[in-house]
Design an enzyme around this catalytic site. Structure first.
Site, PDB file in Angstrom:
ATOM      1  N   ASP A   1       1.280  -0.734   0.650  1.00  0.00           N
ATOM      2  CA  ASP A   1      -0.166   0.026  -0.063  1.00  0.00           C
ATOM      3  C   ASP A   1       0.929   1.134   0.070  1.00  0.00           C
ATOM      4  O   ASP A   1       2.392   1.421   0.217  1.00  0.00           O
ATOM      5  CB  ASP A   1      -0.782  -0.069   0.834  1.00  0.00           C
ATOM      6  CG  ASP A   1      -1.925  -0.652   1.308  1.00  0.00           C
ATOM      7  OD1 ASP A   1      -2.578  -1.254   0.012  1.00  0.00           O
ATOM      8  OD2 ASP A   1      -2.592  -1.088   2.053  1.00  0.00           O
ATOM      9  N   MET A   2       0.400   2.554  -0.468  1.00  0.00           N
ATOM     10  CA  MET A   2       1.109   3.794  -0.303  1.00  0.00           C
ATOM     11  C   MET A   2       0.828   4.692   0.544  1.00  0.00           C
ATOM     12  O   MET A   2      -0.900   4.728   1.377  1.00  0.00           O
ATOM     13  CB  MET A   2       0.876   4.531  -1.538  1.00  0.00           C
ATOM     14  CG  MET A   2       2.272   5.778  -1.480  1.00  0.00           C
ATOM     15  SD  MET A   2       4.105   5.119  -1.377  1.00  0.00           S
ATOM     16  CE  MET A   2       3.589   4.550  -3.087  1.00  0.00           C
TER      17      MET A   2
ATOM     18  N   GLN B   1       0.250   7.819  -6.444  1.00  0.00           N
ATOM     19  CA  GLN B   1      -1.060   7.857  -5.793  1.00  0.00           C
ATOM     20  C   GLN B   1      -1.104   9.584  -7.229  1.00  0.00           C
ATOM     21  O   GLN B   1      -0.382  10.373  -7.759  1.00  0.00           O
ATOM     22  CB  GLN B   1      -1.090   8.751  -4.207  1.00  0.00           C
ATOM     23  CG  GLN B   1      -1.153   8.115  -3.721  1.00  0.00           C
ATOM     24  CD  GLN B   1      -0.021   7.892  -2.562  1.00  0.00           C
ATOM     25  OE1 GLN B   1       0.594   9.038  -2.382  1.00  0.00           O
ATOM     26  NE2 GLN B   1      -0.794   8.026  -0.690  1.00  0.00           N
TER      27      GLN B   1
ATOM     28  N   ARG C   1      -0.961  -0.101  -8.781  1.00  0.00           N
ATOM     29  CA  ARG C   1      -2.981   0.107  -8.006  1.00  0.00           C
ATOM     30  C   ARG C   1      -2.666   2.111  -8.570  1.00  0.00           C
ATOM     31  O   ARG C   1      -0.957   2.331  -7.796  1.00  0.00           O
ATOM     32  CB  ARG C   1      -2.755  -0.109  -6.812  1.00  0.00           C
ATOM     33  CG  ARG C   1      -4.736   0.953  -6.598  1.00  0.00           C
ATOM     34  CD  ARG C   1      -4.909   0.216  -5.178  1.00  0.00           C
ATOM     35  NE  ARG C   1      -4.956  -0.798  -4.977  1.00  0.00           N
ATOM     36  CZ  ARG C   1      -4.463  -1.345  -2.995  1.00  0.00           C
ATOM     37  NH1 ARG C   1      -4.603  -0.540  -2.883  1.00  0.00           N
ATOM     38  NH2 ARG C   1      -4.380  -2.366  -2.907  1.00  0.00           N
TER      39      ARG C   1
ATOM     40  N   GLY D   1      -5.637   9.392  -4.160  1.00  0.00           N
ATOM     41  CA  GLY D   1      -4.544   9.671  -2.965  1.00  0.00           C
ATOM     42  C   GLY D   1      -5.863  10.281  -1.617  1.00  0.00           C
ATOM     43  O   GLY D   1      -6.624  11.134  -2.048  1.00  0.00           O
TER      44      GLY D   1
ATOM     45  N   THR E   1     -10.612   3.302  -8.192  1.00  0.00           N
ATOM     46  CA  THR E   1     -11.381   4.611  -7.556  1.00  0.00           C
ATOM     47  C   THR E   1     -13.470   4.139  -7.379  1.00  0.00           C
ATOM     48  O   THR E   1     -14.189   3.289  -8.211  1.00  0.00           O
ATOM     49  CB  THR E   1     -11.376   5.269  -9.050  1.00  0.00           C
ATOM     50  OG1 THR E   1     -11.959   6.952  -8.964  1.00  0.00           O
ATOM     51  CG2 THR E   1     -11.779   4.857 -10.082  1.00  0.00           C
ATOM     52  N   HIS E   2     -13.513   5.521  -6.950  1.00  0.00           N
ATOM     53  CA  HIS E   2     -15.001   4.915  -7.098  1.00  0.00           C
ATOM     54  C   HIS E   2     -15.746   6.547  -7.751  1.00  0.00           C
ATOM     55  O   HIS E   2     -17.294   6.936  -7.425  1.00  0.00           O
ATOM     56  CB  HIS E   2     -15.668   4.967  -4.722  1.00  0.00           C
ATOM     57  CG  HIS E   2     -14.785   4.090  -3.999  1.00  0.00           C
ATOM     58  ND1 HIS E   2     -14.145   4.683  -3.872  1.00  0.00           N
ATOM     59  CD2 HIS E   2     -14.684   3.348  -4.370  1.00  0.00           C
ATOM     60  CE1 HIS E   2     -12.774   4.046  -2.850  1.00  0.00           C
ATOM     61  NE2 HIS E   2     -13.592   2.864  -2.882  1.00  0.00           N
TER      62      HIS E   2
ATOM     63  N   ARG F   1     -10.441   7.956   8.864  1.00  0.00           N
ATOM     64  CA  ARG F   1      -9.312   8.765   7.022  1.00  0.00           C
ATOM     65  C   ARG F   1     -10.443   8.340   6.661  1.00  0.00           C
ATOM     66  O   ARG F   1     -10.666   9.309   5.706  1.00  0.00           O
ATOM     67  CB  ARG F   1      -8.342   8.071   7.013  1.00  0.00           C
ATOM     68  CG  ARG F   1      -7.213   8.602   5.885  1.00  0.00           C
ATOM     69  CD  ARG F   1      -6.327   7.779   5.827  1.00  0.00           C
ATOM     70  NE  ARG F   1      -5.636   6.709   6.199  1.00  0.00           N
ATOM     71  CZ  ARG F   1      -4.988   5.425   6.971  1.00  0.00           C
ATOM     72  NH1 ARG F   1      -5.113   5.974   7.749  1.00  0.00           N
ATOM     73  NH2 ARG F   1      -5.375   4.112   6.495  1.00  0.00           N
ATOM     74  N   ARG F   2     -11.136   7.769   6.530  1.00  0.00           N
ATOM     75  CA  ARG F   2     -12.699   6.941   5.368  1.00  0.00           C
ATOM     76  C   ARG F   2     -13.413   8.351   5.733  1.00  0.00           C
ATOM     77  O   ARG F   2     -13.836   8.752   4.650  1.00  0.00           O
ATOM     78  CB  ARG F   2     -13.110   5.794   5.772  1.00  0.00           C
ATOM     79  CG  ARG F   2     -11.842   4.746   5.283  1.00  0.00           C
ATOM     80  CD  ARG F   2     -12.084   4.489   3.149  1.00  0.00           C
ATOM     81  NE  ARG F   2     -11.328   4.942   2.524  1.00  0.00           N
ATOM     82  CZ  ARG F   2     -10.358   4.501   2.807  1.00  0.00           C
ATOM     83  NH1 ARG F   2      -9.956   3.488   3.512  1.00  0.00           N
ATOM     84  NH2 ARG F   2      -9.178   5.297   1.906  1.00  0.00           N
TER      85      ARG F   2
END
Lengths: 301, 301
Positions: free
Chosen positions: B125-126, B155, B176, B180, B218-219, B280-281
Site C-alpha cells: 500500500d502507499m 497516487q 494500483r 490519494g 476509484t469510486h 481517514r475514511r
C-alpha cells in the site's frame, strides 16, 4: 440535482394545467398542423430546417395509433405541397411499440412509404430505456426496406450506447445524437453532467469518423463547441451533418450556429397532447419551474 | 472542501470511539480473519475478487511488526486453503518502514515467499508522502526477488507521480492507481479535484499504453467512465487490468462495473486497529460525518 428533481417531480402535478400550458406555449407550435406550418414557414425564412412531432406517446389501444398515423400522413403531405425543408419525428410508443410490435412496424411502414413518395425522411424518436432495444430493432427492420429514408436517435447518458454504436456505424445509419432527458436508474444511465458530456463527445467523434450522417441535437454550448471542433478537424462539409434544437430553446445559440455556416433543424412539437411533453421539458429546466411556482403564488395573493 | 475538511479534522477527535465504530461497521469486515473470510466468500459468490488489509500502521517497535507478519501469513494460508480469489495489501509502516528498512524488507520477503508458495500476490500500500520514496525503493528491491508476485500503489494527487511513472513503466510494474487520501501540503499534492482527475486519467493512459497491469482503484463515476473509454480505445482484454473499490463504498457502481464485463477487486480491511482507518475514511466523506454529528446530538438530548 437529485433533490431539485424530486421537488419538481412532486410539485409539477400540483401545478394547474393552464399554468403549464402558458409556460409551454414557447415550446409548442400549437394544437393544429396549420400552427406547425406557420412556424415552419417563418423558420424557413430565417434559414432553418424543421422536423415535425405530433405530440402523443404511450398509446395503449391499436385504434389510437391509427389517428397518429393519419396526422403524420397529413404532415408529410403538407410539407411536400408547400415545399418546406422539413421531415417528421415519431415516438414509437405513439405508433404502438408497447401494444404490438408488428402493428407498430406496419404503421411506420405506411409513413415511410409516404415519405419515400415525397423524397422525405422519417426519424424514430427515442424514449425511455424500456424502449431502447425494441426501437433500435424496429429501426434496423425498417431500414431493410426504406434505407436512408429512415433514421434513429441514440442517447449519450445511457451506459449501453457505446455498444449500440457498433452496428449503427456498420450500417452507416442516420443518427440523431442527444444527451437523453428521461429519468433513468444510475445502473443504466450516467447521472453526472460532465460524464454525459464526455460520452456525447466520444460518441459524436466515433459516428462522424465512421461516416454516419449525424443530427447533432444539443442546446449545450460546450457540446456545440466540441462538435464544431470535430467538424473542423475532420474537414466535414455542411451537408454531412446537421445541428438540431428544440423549438423555443436557446435561440441565440441557434443563430450563432447558423451564422457559422452549419445547417440547423428545429424540432417542432404540436398537437393536443401537450401535457407529457411539457412537463418533461419543464423537469429539465428547474429555473423555469421556479418561475412557474412564483407565478402561481402571485396568482394566489 | 478546505473549510469542511478543517471542521472535520477538528471535530473527529471529539467524537466518541463507539460512535465512529458504529458508522465504520460498513467499511470494515470485523476484528478477526474469520470475519474477513465470510466477506470474501460472499463477494466471491457475487463475482468479485478481494484483497485483505489487516488494519494497523505506523508501528514503532520491531516486535509489533512480528504480529502483523503472523496475521498476514494466516491470511495467505486461509486464502489458499479455501481457494478464494484474493490477495493481500500491506502498509509498509505496519511492517516497520519507519523503524528499520532492512527489517521491513525482511518482513515483506517472508510474506512474499509465502505468497509465492501459493501463487498469490502481495501489494505494498502507499501511505502519506513521507513514505513514497522508501516504499517505491522497497518495491523495486522486492521485485528483484519476487517479480510479478509483488505490486505497488501510486497516487494521482502527488505532483511527483508522473516522474515516478517512468521507471514503473520500464519495469512493467503491477500498479494500483488511486487518487490519494492523505492530507498533503499543496507543494506536494494537487488540491483541486478536477486536476487530480485529469492527472489520474493521464497516468492511467500512460500505464495502460505502457503495458502495465493496473488496479484501477476509484469510486468516482467520472474516472470509471474515463477508464472504460481508455479500455475500449486500447482494445484491452478483461485480464489486462482490474477495477478496485473499498468495502462498503459505491456498491451500485461496483455492480455496474462487474456487469460491464470488467473484473473488480474489493479491498477488505479487518482487525483490531480500526480507528485510524475509520477516521481517514470519514474525513473523505463529509456527509457521513454530518450524520455522525447529528447522531451525537440526538444522543445528548
Amino acid at each position: 440535482m437529485g433533490f431539485i428533481n424530486r421537488v419538481i417531480t412532486n410539485t409539477l402535478p400540483l401545478v394547474p394545467k393552464g399554468v403549464i400550458r402558458h409556460f409551454s406555449r414557447k415550446y409548442i407550435a400549437g394544437e393544429a398542423l396549420e400552427d406547425a406550418a406557420r412556424e415552419m414557414e417563418s423558420l424557413k425564412l430565417a434559414g432553418f430546417m424543421a422536423t415535425l412531432d405530433v405530440l402523443g406517446e404511450d398509446v395503449t389501444r391499436a385504434e389510437e395509433t391509427e389517428r397518429a398515423v393519419d396526422e403524420y400522413l397529413a404532415a408529410l403531405q403538407l410539407i411536400a405541397k408547400r415545399g418546406l425543408p422539413a421531415n417528421i419525428s415519431i415516438k414509437p410508443t405513439q405508433l404502438g411499440l408497447k401494444v404490438d410490435l408488428d402493428l407498430c412496424h406496419k404503421n411506420f411502414s405506411r409513413l415511410c412509404e409516404e415519405a419515400q413518395k415525397h423524397q422525405n425522411f422519417v426519424r424514430l424518436d427515442m424514449e425511455d430505456s424500456s424502449c431502447t432495444s425494441e426501437t433500435l430493432d424496429l429501426y434496423f427492420r425498417l431500414r431493410e426496406t426504406f434505407g436512408d429514408r429512415v433514421g434513429v436517435v441514440i442517447q449519450a447518458y445511457l451506459r449501453r450506447t457505446h455498444l449500440d454504436l457498433d452496428r449503427l456505424i456498420d450500417a452507416k445509419a442516420n443518427v440523431r445524437l442527444c444527451k437523453g432527458i428521461y429519468i433513468e436508474p444510475p445502473a443504466l444511465a450516467f447521472r453526472d453532467g460532465s460524464i454525459v458530456n464526455r460520452s456525447y463527445t466520444h460518441l459524436l467523434e466515433r459516428l462522424l469518423r465512421g461516416g454516419c450522417y449525424v443530427g447533432i441535437a444539443t442546446h449545450d454550448d460546450k457540446l456545440v463547441y466540441e462538435a464544431e471542433h470535430l467538424i473542423r478537424q475532420l474537414s466535414l462539409e455542411p451537408d454531412q451533418y446537421e445541428f438540431q434544437m428544440l423549438l423555443g430553446v436557446q435561440r441565440q445559440l441557434r443563430d450563432v450556429i447558423l451564422s457559422n455556416g452549419h445547417r440547423l433543424r428545429v424540432y417542432i412539437p404540436y398537437g393536443r397532447d401537450w401535457y407529457a411533453y411539457s412537463t418533461r421539458r419543464l423537469k429539465e429546466n428547474p429555473t423555469l419551474v421556479s418561475h412557474i411556482l412564483k407565478a402561481m403564488f402571485r396568482k394566489d395573493e
